[in-house]
Scaffold this motif. Structure first.
Motif, PDB file in Angstrom:
ATOM      1  N   SER A  43     -19.626  41.581   2.286  1.00 13.48           N
ATOM      2  CA  SER A  43     -20.927  41.876   1.687  1.00 13.48           C
ATOM      3  C   SER A  43     -21.170  43.380   1.680  1.00 13.48           C
ATOM      4  CB  SER A  43     -22.051  41.181   2.471  1.00 13.48           C
ATOM      5  OG  SER A  43     -21.927  39.781   2.404  1.00 13.48           O
ATOM      6  N   ARG A  44     -21.823  43.849   0.634  1.00 16.37           N
ATOM      7  CA  ARG A  44     -22.152  45.264   0.499  1.00 16.37           C
ATOM      8  C   ARG A  44     -23.569  45.389  -0.056  1.00 16.37           C
ATOM      9  NH1 ARG A  44     -18.217  45.023   2.992  1.00 16.37           N
ATOM     10  NH2 ARG A  44     -16.286  46.248   2.847  1.00 16.37           N
ATOM     11  N   TYR A  45     -24.107  46.584  -0.028  1.00 17.32           N
ATOM     12  CA  TYR A  45     -25.412  46.829  -0.641  1.00 17.32           C
ATOM     13  C   TYR A  45     -25.318  46.559  -2.138  1.00 17.32           C
ATOM     14  CZ  TYR A  45     -27.269  49.024   3.570  1.00 17.32           C
ATOM     15  OH  TYR A  45     -27.725  49.267   4.837  1.00 17.32           O
ATOM     16  N   TRP A  46     -26.345  45.896  -2.652  1.00 18.38           N
ATOM     17  CA  TRP A  46     -26.340  45.562  -4.071  1.00 18.38           C
ATOM     18  C   TRP A  46     -27.784  45.445  -4.558  1.00 18.38           C
ATOM     19  CZ3 TRP A  46     -27.332  40.895  -7.035  1.00 18.38           C
ATOM     20  CH2 TRP A  46     -26.814  40.937  -8.333  1.00 18.38           C
ATOM     21  N   LYS A  91     -23.989  48.789   8.638  1.00 18.47           N
ATOM     22  CA  LYS A  91     -22.899  47.821   8.707  1.00 18.47           C
ATOM     23  C   LYS A  91     -23.390  46.441   9.131  1.00 18.47           C
ATOM     24  CE  LYS A  91     -19.175  51.130   9.544  1.00 18.47           C
ATOM     25  NZ  LYS A  91     -18.050  51.535  10.427  1.00 18.47           N
ATOM     26  N   THR A  92     -24.655  46.337   9.510  1.00 16.98           N
ATOM     27  CA  THR A  92     -25.207  45.039   9.888  1.00 16.98           C
ATOM     28  C   THR A  92     -25.152  44.060   8.726  1.00 16.98           C
ATOM     29  OG1 THR A  92     -26.728  46.208  11.354  1.00 16.98           O
ATOM     30  CG2 THR A  92     -27.226  43.908  10.895  1.00 16.98           C
ATOM     31  N   ILE A  93     -25.153  44.579   7.526  1.00 15.61           N
ATOM     32  CA  ILE A  93     -25.133  43.716   6.342  1.00 15.61           C
ATOM     33  C   ILE A  93     -23.880  42.854   6.307  1.00 15.61           C
ATOM     34  CG2 ILE A  93     -23.965  45.290   4.725  1.00 15.61           C
ATOM     35  CD1 ILE A  93     -26.147  44.521   2.673  1.00 15.61           C
ATOM     36  N   TRP A  94     -22.807  43.318   6.964  1.00 15.53           N
ATOM     37  CA  TRP A  94     -21.582  42.521   7.033  1.00 15.53           C
ATOM     38  C   TRP A  94     -21.759  41.289   7.929  1.00 15.53           C
ATOM     39  CZ3 TRP A  94     -17.515  46.880   8.398  1.00 15.53           C
ATOM     40  CH2 TRP A  94     -17.548  47.871   7.393  1.00 15.53           C
ATOM     41  N   LEU A  95     -22.568  41.445   8.969  1.00 17.46           N
ATOM     42  CA  LEU A  95     -22.685  40.411   9.991  1.00 17.46           C
ATOM     43  C   LEU A  95     -23.794  39.401   9.714  1.00 17.46           C
ATOM     44  CD1 LEU A  95     -22.336  42.668  13.168  1.00 17.46           C
ATOM     45  CD2 LEU A  95     -20.542  41.329  12.051  1.00 17.46           C
ATOM     46  N   LEU A  96     -24.744  39.748   8.860  1.00 21.32           N
ATOM     47  CA  LEU A  96     -25.903  38.881   8.644  1.00 21.32           C
ATOM     48  C   LEU A  96     -25.536  37.463   8.192  1.00 21.32           C
ATOM     49  CD1 LEU A  96     -28.582  41.263   7.085  1.00 21.32           C
ATOM     50  CD2 LEU A  96     -28.619  40.162   9.325  1.00 21.32           C
ATOM     51  N   PRO A  97     -24.610  37.280   7.223  1.00 23.85           N
ATOM     52  CA  PRO A  97     -24.263  35.905   6.844  1.00 23.85           C
ATOM     53  C   PRO A  97     -23.739  35.083   8.015  1.00 23.85           C
ATOM     54  CG  PRO A  97     -23.490  37.443   5.180  1.00 23.85           C
ATOM     55  CD  PRO A  97     -23.951  38.269   6.337  1.00 23.85           C
ATOM     56  N   ALA A  98     -22.883  35.680   8.844  1.00 25.74           N
ATOM     57  CA  ALA A  98     -22.346  34.955   9.996  1.00 25.74           C
ATOM     58  C   ALA A  98     -23.453  34.620  10.988  1.00 25.74           C
ATOM     59  CB  ALA A  98     -21.256  35.779  10.680  1.00 25.74           C
ATOM     60  N   ILE A  99     -24.361  35.567  11.226  1.00 29.09           N
ATOM     61  CA  ILE A  99     -25.476  35.321  12.145  1.00 29.09           C
ATOM     62  C   ILE A  99     -26.358  34.192  11.621  1.00 29.09           C
ATOM     63  CG2 ILE A  99     -27.587  36.324  13.110  1.00 29.09           C
ATOM     64  CD1 ILE A  99     -26.137  39.022  13.131  1.00 29.09           C
ATOM     65  N   ASN A 145     -25.780  28.962  -6.224  1.00 23.92           N
ATOM     66  CA  ASN A 145     -25.394  30.376  -6.285  1.00 23.92           C
ATOM     67  C   ASN A 145     -25.409  30.918  -4.857  1.00 23.92           C
ATOM     68  OD1 ASN A 145     -25.064  33.151  -6.738  1.00 23.92           O
ATOM     69  ND2 ASN A 145     -26.130  33.042  -8.699  1.00 23.92           N
ATOM     70  N   LEU A 146     -24.308  30.686  -4.137  1.00 18.25           N
ATOM     71  CA  LEU A 146     -24.252  31.030  -2.724  1.00 18.25           C
ATOM     72  C   LEU A 146     -24.324  32.535  -2.509  1.00 18.25           C
ATOM     73  CD1 LEU A 146     -24.068  29.681   0.001  1.00 18.25           C
ATOM     74  CD2 LEU A 146     -21.576  29.867  -0.113  1.00 18.25           C
ATOM     75  N   PHE A 147     -23.840  33.300  -3.464  1.00 17.91           N
ATOM     76  CA  PHE A 147     -23.893  34.756  -3.313  1.00 17.91           C
ATOM     77  C   PHE A 147     -25.330  35.240  -3.196  1.00 17.91           C
ATOM     78  CE2 PHE A 147     -24.633  38.791  -5.535  1.00 17.91           C
ATOM     79  CZ  PHE A 147     -24.006  39.650  -4.630  1.00 17.91           C
ATOM     80  N   GLN A 148     -26.194  34.766  -4.089  1.00 17.22           N
ATOM     81  CA  GLN A 148     -27.566  35.254  -4.092  1.00 17.22           C
ATOM     82  C   GLN A 148     -28.377  34.730  -2.910  1.00 17.22           C
ATOM     83  OE1 GLN A 148     -29.858  35.076  -7.637  1.00 17.22           O
ATOM     84  NE2 GLN A 148     -28.374  36.202  -8.871  1.00 17.22           N
ATOM     85  N   SER A 149     -28.044  33.564  -2.392  1.00 15.04           N
ATOM     86  CA  SER A 149     -28.846  32.988  -1.311  1.00 15.04           C
ATOM     87  C   SER A 149     -28.327  33.337   0.080  1.00 15.04           C
ATOM     88  CB  SER A 149     -28.903  31.462  -1.452  1.00 15.04           C
ATOM     89  OG  SER A 149     -27.604  30.918  -1.466  1.00 15.04           O
ATOM     90  N   LEU A 150     -27.062  33.733   0.215  1.00 17.06           N
ATOM     91  CA  LEU A 150     -26.511  33.997   1.539  1.00 17.06           C
ATOM     92  C   LEU A 150     -25.867  35.375   1.660  1.00 17.06           C
ATOM     93  CD1 LEU A 150     -25.810  32.993   4.390  1.00 17.06           C
ATOM     94  CD2 LEU A 150     -23.709  32.005   3.444  1.00 17.06           C
ATOM     95  N   TYR A 151     -25.051  35.759   0.694  1.00 19.35           N
ATOM     96  CA  TYR A 151     -24.278  36.985   0.840  1.00 19.35           C
ATOM     97  C   TYR A 151     -24.995  38.228   0.297  1.00 19.35           C
ATOM     98  CZ  TYR A 151     -20.589  33.675   1.881  1.00 19.35           C
ATOM     99  OH  TYR A 151     -19.852  32.675   2.451  1.00 19.35           O
ATOM    100  N   TRP A 152     -26.056  38.029  -0.443  1.00 21.99           N
ATOM    101  CA  TRP A 152     -26.874  39.157  -0.909  1.00 21.99           C
ATOM    102  C   TRP A 152     -28.067  39.246   0.026  1.00 21.99           C
ATOM    103  CZ3 TRP A 152     -30.925  38.936  -5.304  1.00 21.99           C
ATOM    104  CH2 TRP A 152     -31.440  40.222  -5.536  1.00 21.99           C
ATOM    105  N   ARG A 153     -28.193  40.349   0.760  1.00 19.06           N
ATOM    106  CA  ARG A 153     -29.193  40.451   1.809  1.00 19.06           C
ATOM    107  C   ARG A 153     -30.608  40.229   1.303  1.00 19.06           C
ATOM    108  NH1 ARG A 153     -29.942  45.968   5.139  1.00 19.06           N
ATOM    109  NH2 ARG A 153     -30.546  46.621   3.028  1.00 19.06           N
ATOM    110  N   SER A 154     -30.952  40.796   0.165  1.00 19.25           N
ATOM    111  CA  SER A 154     -32.311  40.640  -0.361  1.00 19.25           C
ATOM    112  C   SER A 154     -32.616  39.185  -0.686  1.00 19.25           C
ATOM    113  CB  SER A 154     -32.490  41.519  -1.600  1.00 19.25           C
ATOM    114  OG  SER A 154     -32.338  42.885  -1.272  1.00 19.25           O
ATOM    115  N   GLY A 155     -31.633  38.472  -1.236  1.00 21.40           N
ATOM    116  CA  GLY A 155     -31.817  37.053  -1.520  1.00 21.40           C
ATOM    117  C   GLY A 155     -31.891  36.230  -0.242  1.00 21.40           C
ATOM    118  N   MET A 156     -31.049  36.571   0.728  1.00 20.99           N
ATOM    119  CA  MET A 156     -31.070  35.881   2.014  1.00 20.99           C
ATOM    120  C   MET A 156     -32.423  36.003   2.691  1.00 20.99           C
ATOM    121  SD  MET A 156     -29.161  36.902   5.539  1.00 20.99           S
ATOM    122  CE  MET A 156     -27.513  36.970   4.871  1.00 20.99           C
TER     123      MET A 156
END
Length: 279
Positions: A43-46, A91-99, A145-156
């Motif tokens: 995941s990256r800033y988007w 770099k926390t954005i990398w860990l948020l989906p796992a958390i 759309n798993l990207f927008q709901s989990l891997y995109w921080r703003s959507g998460m």
């Protein structure tokens, strides 16, 4: 009359087979959820992530929240979620989906165990953990759309993260139906309800509906020892959820989106579309 499982040896084999199946199922589910968690490391800033971060870096937590609410969006809880994650570095954005996945798996497992015990079906922690993991795995698998709901921080922050709060509130409610509620529930429930409802209009509607239906169920089926106390706690939480919806409705930042997006021509169109999409 004897059956296949009347002999002690057969019973022991059945128990061993069951335990092996549960253990293997947990292993397979952990592997699947680990794969979903691993994808989060990419995941990256988007898009909106940059806007959230810029406001936080320039104005901080409280000042940024005021600017966000007054000029950009009504989703105050979404901003708070992103701002708090920024406290721990980019770099926390990398860990948020796992958390989120770990938290959701544990929350679902605990809540489902409480439900099974509540209806009189004994279940051990490993079996409940398996059911919770399977629920989460197939939820992620079927997400449109798993990207927008989990891997995109703003959507998460707007859609996935607040569900964890709803699951926690559900488990605590069921747990205290036959257990005297603690005083802190009076503070925790409305606080969580108000905070989580500010994540998005969609989640706020879901949360308000769930609390209202739960409250109605306690009124129709008052067969629990602490029915009255839990009902009052849920009523306070419902009021907090409705208050959050009012706060979002009155946000000055709504004018930005209203000026960009096409609006419904009249109130009847709003009502028709609301029932259509809810259905």
């Amino acid at each position: 009359m004897t059956t296949l499982f009347t002999w002690p040896s057969d019973y022991k084999k059945t128990v061993r087979l069951f335990n092996f199946t549960v253990a293997f199922g947990n292993f397979a589910s952990v592997a699947g959820l680990t794969a979903y968690s691993h994808q989060g490391f990419f995941s990256r800033y988007w898009a909106d992530d940059y806007c959230f971060s810029a406001i936080y870096c320039q104005q901080g937590l409280i000042g940024g929240l005021g600017t966000f609410y007054n000029t950009i969006s009504n989703r105050y809880a979404a901003y708070l979620f992103v701002a708090i994650s920024e406290l721990f570095g980019n770099k926390t954005i990398w860990l948020l989906p796992a958390i989120m996945i770990v938290g959701m798996a544990l929350g679902l497992s605990s809540t489902k165990r409480v439900i099974f015990l509540r209806i009189g079906l004994p279940i051990n922690r490993l079996s409940a953990f398996l059911i919770g993991q399977m629920t989460l795995f197939f939820t992620l698998l079927e997400a449109p759309n798993l990207f927008q709901s989990l891997y995109w921080r703003s959507g998460m922050a707007s859609y996935f993260a607040p569900l964890l709060i709803l699951i926690m509130m559900s488990g605590l409610t069921i747990l205290h139906l036959d257990k005297r509620p603690r005083w802190w529930l009076w503070v925790l429930f409305p606080s969580l309800a108000f905070l989580a409802a500010g994540a998005s209009e969609t989640y706020a509607a879901v949360q308000t509906g769930v609390i209202a239906i739960s409250l109605l169920g306690l009124i129709i089926y008052p067969n629990t020892r602490n029915n009255k106390i839990i009902s009052w706690i849920l009523l306070v939480a419902l009021a907090a959820s409705l208050l959050a919806m009012l706060v979002m409705t009155l946000a000055p930042g709504n004018q930005l989106r209203l000026g960009i997006l096409a609006q419904a021509p009249n109130i009847w169109t709003v009502i028709r579309l609301s029932f259509k999409h809810a259905l």
